[in-house]
Design a protein around this motif. Structure first.
Motif, PDB file in Angstrom:
ATOM      1  N   PHE A  38     113.888 -40.336  57.337  1.00  0.00           N
ATOM      2  CA  PHE A  38     114.475 -39.140  56.386  1.00  0.00           C
ATOM      3  C   PHE A  38     113.351 -38.102  56.566  1.00  0.00           C
ATOM      4  O   PHE A  38     111.965 -38.291  56.791  1.00  0.00           O
ATOM      5  CB  PHE A  38     113.861 -39.695  54.841  1.00  0.00           C
ATOM      6  CG  PHE A  38     114.908 -40.822  54.322  1.00  0.00           C
ATOM      7  CD1 PHE A  38     116.114 -40.560  53.879  1.00  0.00           C
ATOM      8  CD2 PHE A  38     114.449 -42.238  54.484  1.00  0.00           C
ATOM      9  CE1 PHE A  38     117.162 -41.377  53.411  1.00  0.00           C
ATOM     10  CE2 PHE A  38     115.586 -43.232  53.975  1.00  0.00           C
ATOM     11  CZ  PHE A  38     116.742 -42.897  53.578  1.00  0.00           C
ATOM     12  N   ILE A  39     113.848 -36.947  56.565  1.00  0.00           N
ATOM     13  CA  ILE A  39     113.030 -35.560  57.079  1.00  0.00           C
ATOM     14  C   ILE A  39     113.264 -34.629  55.761  1.00  0.00           C
ATOM     15  O   ILE A  39     114.439 -34.598  55.403  1.00  0.00           O
ATOM     16  CB  ILE A  39     113.523 -35.247  58.349  1.00  0.00           C
ATOM     17  CG1 ILE A  39     112.993 -36.246  59.618  1.00  0.00           C
ATOM     18  CG2 ILE A  39     112.564 -33.756  58.735  1.00  0.00           C
ATOM     19  CD1 ILE A  39     113.284 -35.676  60.996  1.00  0.00           C
ATOM     20  N   ASP A  40     112.124 -34.077  55.349  1.00  0.00           N
ATOM     21  CA  ASP A  40     112.298 -32.934  54.347  1.00  0.00           C
ATOM     22  C   ASP A  40     112.209 -31.778  55.052  1.00  0.00           C
ATOM     23  O   ASP A  40     111.315 -31.575  56.054  1.00  0.00           O
ATOM     24  CB  ASP A  40     111.129 -33.138  53.392  1.00  0.00           C
ATOM     25  CG  ASP A  40     110.955 -34.345  52.753  1.00  0.00           C
ATOM     26  OD1 ASP A  40     111.860 -35.005  52.200  1.00  0.00           O
ATOM     27  OD2 ASP A  40     109.798 -34.599  52.111  1.00  0.00           O
ATOM     28  N   GLY A  41     113.277 -30.937  54.385  1.00  0.00           N
ATOM     29  CA  GLY A  41     113.524 -29.630  55.094  1.00  0.00           C
ATOM     30  C   GLY A  41     112.034 -28.995  55.172  1.00  0.00           C
ATOM     31  O   GLY A  41     111.311 -28.877  53.855  1.00  0.00           O
ATOM     32  N   PRO A  42     111.576 -28.257  56.102  1.00  0.00           N
ATOM     33  CA  PRO A  42     110.376 -27.305  55.908  1.00  0.00           C
ATOM     34  C   PRO A  42     110.351 -26.140  54.826  1.00  0.00           C
ATOM     35  O   PRO A  42     111.557 -25.691  54.543  1.00  0.00           O
ATOM     36  CB  PRO A  42     110.037 -26.874  57.458  1.00  0.00           C
ATOM     37  CG  PRO A  42     111.029 -27.541  58.273  1.00  0.00           C
ATOM     38  CD  PRO A  42     112.189 -28.067  57.440  1.00  0.00           C
ATOM     39  N   SER A  43     109.309 -26.135  54.192  1.00  0.00           N
ATOM     40  CA  SER A  43     109.494 -25.177  53.118  1.00  0.00           C
ATOM     41  C   SER A  43     109.739 -23.792  53.221  1.00  0.00           C
ATOM     42  O   SER A  43     110.340 -22.894  52.438  1.00  0.00           O
ATOM     43  CB  SER A  43     107.872 -25.037  52.207  1.00  0.00           C
ATOM     44  OG  SER A  43     106.952 -24.681  53.357  1.00  0.00           O
ATOM     45  N   SER A  44     109.332 -23.504  54.522  1.00  0.00           N
ATOM     46  CA  SER A  44     109.924 -21.857  55.076  1.00  0.00           C
ATOM     47  C   SER A  44     111.142 -21.683  55.583  1.00  0.00           C
ATOM     48  O   SER A  44     111.496 -20.816  56.155  1.00  0.00           O
ATOM     49  CB  SER A  44     108.639 -21.300  55.752  1.00  0.00           C
ATOM     50  OG  SER A  44     108.695 -22.166  56.808  1.00  0.00           O
ATOM     51  N   SER A  45     112.008 -22.719  55.612  1.00  0.00           N
ATOM     52  CA  SER A  45     113.168 -22.805  56.264  1.00  0.00           C
ATOM     53  C   SER A  45     114.424 -22.831  55.123  1.00  0.00           C
ATOM     54  O   SER A  45     114.387 -23.263  53.859  1.00  0.00           O
ATOM     55  CB  SER A  45     113.330 -24.105  57.135  1.00  0.00           C
ATOM     56  OG  SER A  45     113.810 -25.080  56.317  1.00  0.00           O
ATOM     57  N   PRO A  46     115.745 -22.491  55.820  1.00  0.00           N
ATOM     58  CA  PRO A  46     116.838 -22.648  54.985  1.00  0.00           C
ATOM     59  C   PRO A  46     117.166 -23.979  54.451  1.00  0.00           C
ATOM     60  O   PRO A  46     117.993 -24.191  53.430  1.00  0.00           O
ATOM     61  CB  PRO A  46     117.991 -22.291  55.825  1.00  0.00           C
ATOM     62  CG  PRO A  46     117.604 -21.801  56.964  1.00  0.00           C
ATOM     63  CD  PRO A  46     116.089 -22.133  57.151  1.00  0.00           C
ATOM     64  N   TYR A  47     116.271 -25.041  54.888  1.00  0.00           N
ATOM     65  CA  TYR A  47     116.444 -26.435  54.615  1.00  0.00           C
ATOM     66  C   TYR A  47     115.398 -26.791  53.597  1.00  0.00           C
ATOM     67  O   TYR A  47     115.383 -28.031  53.219  1.00  0.00           O
ATOM     68  CB  TYR A  47     116.522 -27.319  56.055  1.00  0.00           C
ATOM     69  CG  TYR A  47     117.600 -26.796  56.838  1.00  0.00           C
ATOM     70  CD1 TYR A  47     118.716 -26.867  56.738  1.00  0.00           C
ATOM     71  CD2 TYR A  47     117.055 -25.763  57.859  1.00  0.00           C
ATOM     72  CE1 TYR A  47     119.640 -26.386  57.752  1.00  0.00           C
ATOM     73  CE2 TYR A  47     118.037 -25.389  58.870  1.00  0.00           C
ATOM     74  CZ  TYR A  47     119.201 -25.436  58.638  1.00  0.00           C
ATOM     75  OH  TYR A  47     120.267 -24.863  59.414  1.00  0.00           O
ATOM     76  N   ALA A  48     114.751 -25.872  52.852  1.00  0.00           N
ATOM     77  CA  ALA A  48     113.599 -26.371  52.004  1.00  0.00           C
ATOM     78  C   ALA A  48     114.280 -27.123  51.004  1.00  0.00           C
ATOM     79  O   ALA A  48     115.597 -26.802  50.528  1.00  0.00           O
ATOM     80  CB  ALA A  48     112.968 -24.823  51.477  1.00  0.00           C
ATOM     81  N   GLY A  49     113.680 -27.907  50.584  1.00  0.00           N
ATOM     82  CA  GLY A  49     114.256 -28.871  49.316  1.00  0.00           C
ATOM     83  C   GLY A  49     115.234 -29.888  49.804  1.00  0.00           C
ATOM     84  O   GLY A  49     115.696 -30.564  48.889  1.00  0.00           O
ATOM     85  N   GLY A  50     115.696 -29.972  51.216  1.00  0.00           N
ATOM     86  CA  GLY A  50     116.608 -30.709  51.525  1.00  0.00           C
ATOM     87  C   GLY A  50     115.813 -31.939  51.822  1.00  0.00           C
ATOM     88  O   GLY A  50     114.580 -32.125  52.157  1.00  0.00           O
ATOM     89  N   HIS A  51     116.479 -33.347  51.800  1.00  0.00           N
ATOM     90  CA  HIS A  51     115.869 -34.522  52.252  1.00  0.00           C
ATOM     91  C   HIS A  51     117.028 -35.054  53.057  1.00  0.00           C
ATOM     92  O   HIS A  51     118.118 -35.726  52.476  1.00  0.00           O
ATOM     93  CB  HIS A  51     115.699 -35.447  50.897  1.00  0.00           C
ATOM     94  CG  HIS A  51     115.036 -36.627  51.002  1.00  0.00           C
ATOM     95  ND1 HIS A  51     113.516 -36.792  51.557  1.00  0.00           N
ATOM     96  CD2 HIS A  51     115.404 -37.958  50.974  1.00  0.00           C
ATOM     97  CE1 HIS A  51     113.377 -38.081  51.544  1.00  0.00           C
ATOM     98  NE2 HIS A  51     114.270 -38.739  51.175  1.00  0.00           N
ATOM     99  N   PHE A  52     116.748 -35.218  54.375  1.00  0.00           N
ATOM    100  CA  PHE A  52     117.920 -35.240  55.207  1.00  0.00           C
ATOM    101  C   PHE A  52     117.640 -37.051  55.891  1.00  0.00           C
ATOM    102  O   PHE A  52     116.568 -37.212  56.227  1.00  0.00           O
ATOM    103  CB  PHE A  52     117.682 -34.419  56.535  1.00  0.00           C
ATOM    104  CG  PHE A  52     118.018 -32.758  56.091  1.00  0.00           C
ATOM    105  CD1 PHE A  52     119.266 -32.587  56.021  1.00  0.00           C
ATOM    106  CD2 PHE A  52     117.179 -32.089  55.582  1.00  0.00           C
ATOM    107  CE1 PHE A  52     119.733 -31.029  55.557  1.00  0.00           C
ATOM    108  CE2 PHE A  52     117.374 -30.683  55.184  1.00  0.00           C
ATOM    109  CZ  PHE A  52     118.660 -30.409  55.226  1.00  0.00           C
TER     110      PHE A  52
END
Length: 154
Positions: A38-52
């Motif tokens: 599981f990788i959390d989206g980096p906070s400064s990216s469009p994926y912030a808040g995501g749990h992949f």
């Protein structure tokens, strides 16, 4: 099943005892070469808040060849295709036995923070990214909310 090489045991122990912030990698009980990641989206990216969610598999010839890694969570990213395959130099030509599972996972997390539409795997997404980056980022954010929100996976 053959005994695991010491290297894999050491790397696995370190991943568990000294986890990378925002990354979890747990070996499956029935196959210790197969990891749930599981990788959390980096906070400064469009994926912030995501749990992949990803899967990582160590082939028999690891560390002489790279681990196989793919995204299980749907993601809108120019370097990750619809099947979850990842275009990342360290998983292909720039693989080195000196690299470790944690290095690869950090590289994937960094890729989330810095999409590269000039070296795409998902050509359609890369085209969108180049034509209208703002709109592509909005799409990535909406997919992240839709498919990678931590609430969905609990």
């Amino acid at each position: 099943m053959a005994a695991l090489p010491k290297r894999i045991i050491k790397e696995t122990e370190r991943l568990v005892s000294d986890p990378v912030p925002g990354i979890t990698a747990i070996p499956k009980e029935d196959n210790l070469r197969h990891f749930e990641v599981f990788i959390d989206g980096p906070s400064s990216s469009p994926y912030a808040g995501g749990h992949f969610s990803l899967e990582l598999f160590l082939p028999d010839d690891y560390p002489m060849c790279a681990p196989k890694v793919r995204f299980l969570t749907k993601i809108y990213h120019p370097n990750i295709d619809k099947l979850g395959r990842i275009c990342l130099d360290v998983l292909k030509d720039n693989w080195s036995p000196a690299l470790q599972i944690r290095t690869i996972l950090l590289s994937i997390q960094a890729l989330l923070g810095a999409p590269n539409p000039d070296d795409p795997l998902a050509n359609d997404v890369a085209e969108d990214w180049k034509k209208d980056e703002k709109k592509a980022i909005e799409t990535a954010q909406s997919w992240t909310k839709q498919y990678a929100s931590a609430k969905l996976q609990e």
